[in-house]
Design an enzyme around this catalytic site. Structure first.
Site, mmCIF file in Angstrom:
data_model
loop_
_atom_site.group_PDB
_atom_site.id
_atom_site.type_symbol
_atom_site.label_atom_id
_atom_site.label_comp_id
_atom_site.label_asym_id
_atom_site.label_seq_id
_atom_site.Cartn_x
_atom_site.Cartn_y
_atom_site.Cartn_z
ATOM 1 N N LYS A 50 99.369 14.934 33.705
ATOM 2 C CA LYS A 50 99.619 15.917 34.765
ATOM 3 C C LYS A 50 98.315 16.600 35.152
ATOM 4 C CE LYS A 50 104.416 16.636 33.464
ATOM 5 N NZ LYS A 50 105.350 17.324 32.580
ATOM 6 N N GLN A 94 105.850 22.761 29.307
ATOM 7 C CA GLN A 94 106.263 21.426 28.888
ATOM 8 C C GLN A 94 107.430 21.521 27.907
ATOM 9 O OE1 GLN A 94 104.937 18.414 30.060
ATOM 10 N NE2 GLN A 94 106.639 17.529 28.940
ATOM 11 N N ASP A 117 108.646 23.283 38.375
ATOM 12 C CA ASP A 117 109.586 22.353 37.751
ATOM 13 C C ASP A 117 111.004 22.590 38.278
ATOM 14 O OD1 ASP A 117 109.195 20.222 36.118
ATOM 15 O OD2 ASP A 117 109.236 21.340 34.231
#
Ligand code: NAP
Length: 295
Positions: A50, A94, A117
């Protein structure tokens, strides 16, 4: 009949190129912060890729790595600080987090305007209400892949197997937004094979290796395989493993019009959509017009 393999890498490369083009048109460089707690090897790989993709798109990448002993309070303090930092446009925590940390509690500390997200309650609520907002990356990737095969999803029968907050539920809502008729299947669904056979578009987000067989697929359907399952691969040598999806690709492609493979389908789209969300988040928060490359 043999269907097409949907090239998620190539489609994701196009999305990333349009993100990079959009970034060039912005007045300043957006920044994405990724927070990793602990030393899970798979998470470390995801976070590294990422970060690399963020820099390749011309944005600033901030990686925050915290030890697995980090307390919930410490993590919430870090996320709150990033939420308050005017130079940070997107924040990704994460997942999964270590067991002693409550994911909802951490997500609650995340500024919804920076929720790239799409996992906060505010983002989920906007999705349900049909209001503009940041959408979860993997489900957005599923819709983009399906639309490369069928640009107008109006009236399509979509079956999503899986009802997780991360994938299944938002995927179902995003296909609904496209005017598809959506069925959500899960572990309690009766006669799952027959339900799947009714799908023009079948999305598998289960986490069970190659569960969807060829005879679950309606001839001419589009199959999107979200699953990533690590399984033993004795053919590669003793103790070796490989990744497979939730769909038996070889069988499905004999029946379907198109199948997205796993790996190489939805996975690359997830990162591309994360970059896209970072630009959209920066534009919304800083009052910039969304560059044409992204609209
Ligand atoms: P999850 O939270 O474990 O949810 C799995 C869903 O599948 C649940 O709703 C469950 O039903 C359903 N299910 C389980 N067994 C089933 C069965 N035998 N028949 C029908 N439904 C069944 O998983 P997730 O986070 O949604 O992830 C799903 C898969 O996608 C995993 O393989 C994951 O690694 C992968 N994934 C990939 C990406 C990517 O970027 N490529 C991103 C996220 C996830 P119940 O609700 O009834 O338990």
């Amino acid at each position: 009949m043999t269907g097409r393999s949907i090239d998620g890498k190539a489609i994701a490369a196009n999305v990333r190129a349009s993100v990079a083009e959009a970034v060039r048109q912005l007045p300043a460089q957006p920044a994405l912060a990724v927070v990793l707690v602990g030393d899970d090897p798979a998470s470390q790989v995801y976070v590294a890729s990422k970060g690399k993709a963020t820099i390749e798109a011309g944005m600033r990448s901030v990686e925050i790595k915290l030890p697995k002993e980090t307390t919930q309070e410490e993590l919430i303090a870090r996320v709150s600080a990033l939420s308050a930092d005017p130079d940070i446009d997107g924040i990704l925590v994460q997942l999964p987090l270590p067991k002693h940390i409550s994911e909802p509690a951490v997500l609650a500390a995340l500024d919804p305007l920076k929720d790239v997200d799409g996992l906060t309650e505010a983002s989920a609520g906007k999705l349900v209400l049909g209001k503009p907002g940041l959408r979860p990356c993997t489900p957005v990737g599923c819709v983009i892949l399906a639309k490369t095969e069928r640009p107008d999803l109006t009236g399509a029968n979509v079956v999503v197997i899986g009802r997780s907050i991360l994938v299944g539920k938002p995927a179902a809502l995003l296909f609904l937004e496209q005017n598809a008729s959506v069925t959500i299947a899960h572990s309690k669904t009766r006669d799952l094979k027959m339900v799947c056979r009714g799908a023009d578009i079948l999305v598998a987000a289960v986490g069970r290796p190659e569960m969807v067989r060829g005879d679950w697929v309606r001839p001419g359907a589009i199959v999107i395989d979200v699953g990533t399952n690590r399984v033993p691969a004795p053919e590669k040598g003793e103790g070796k493993t490989k990744l497979v999806g939730d769909v038996n690709f070889k069988e499905a492609i004999e029946v379907a019009a198109a199948v997205s493979p796993s790996p190489g389908g939805v996975g690359p789209m997830t990162i591309a959509c994360l970059l896209r969300n970072t630009v959209l988040a920066a534009c919304a928060r800083r009052g910039w017009a969304v560059p044409e490359a992204l609209s």
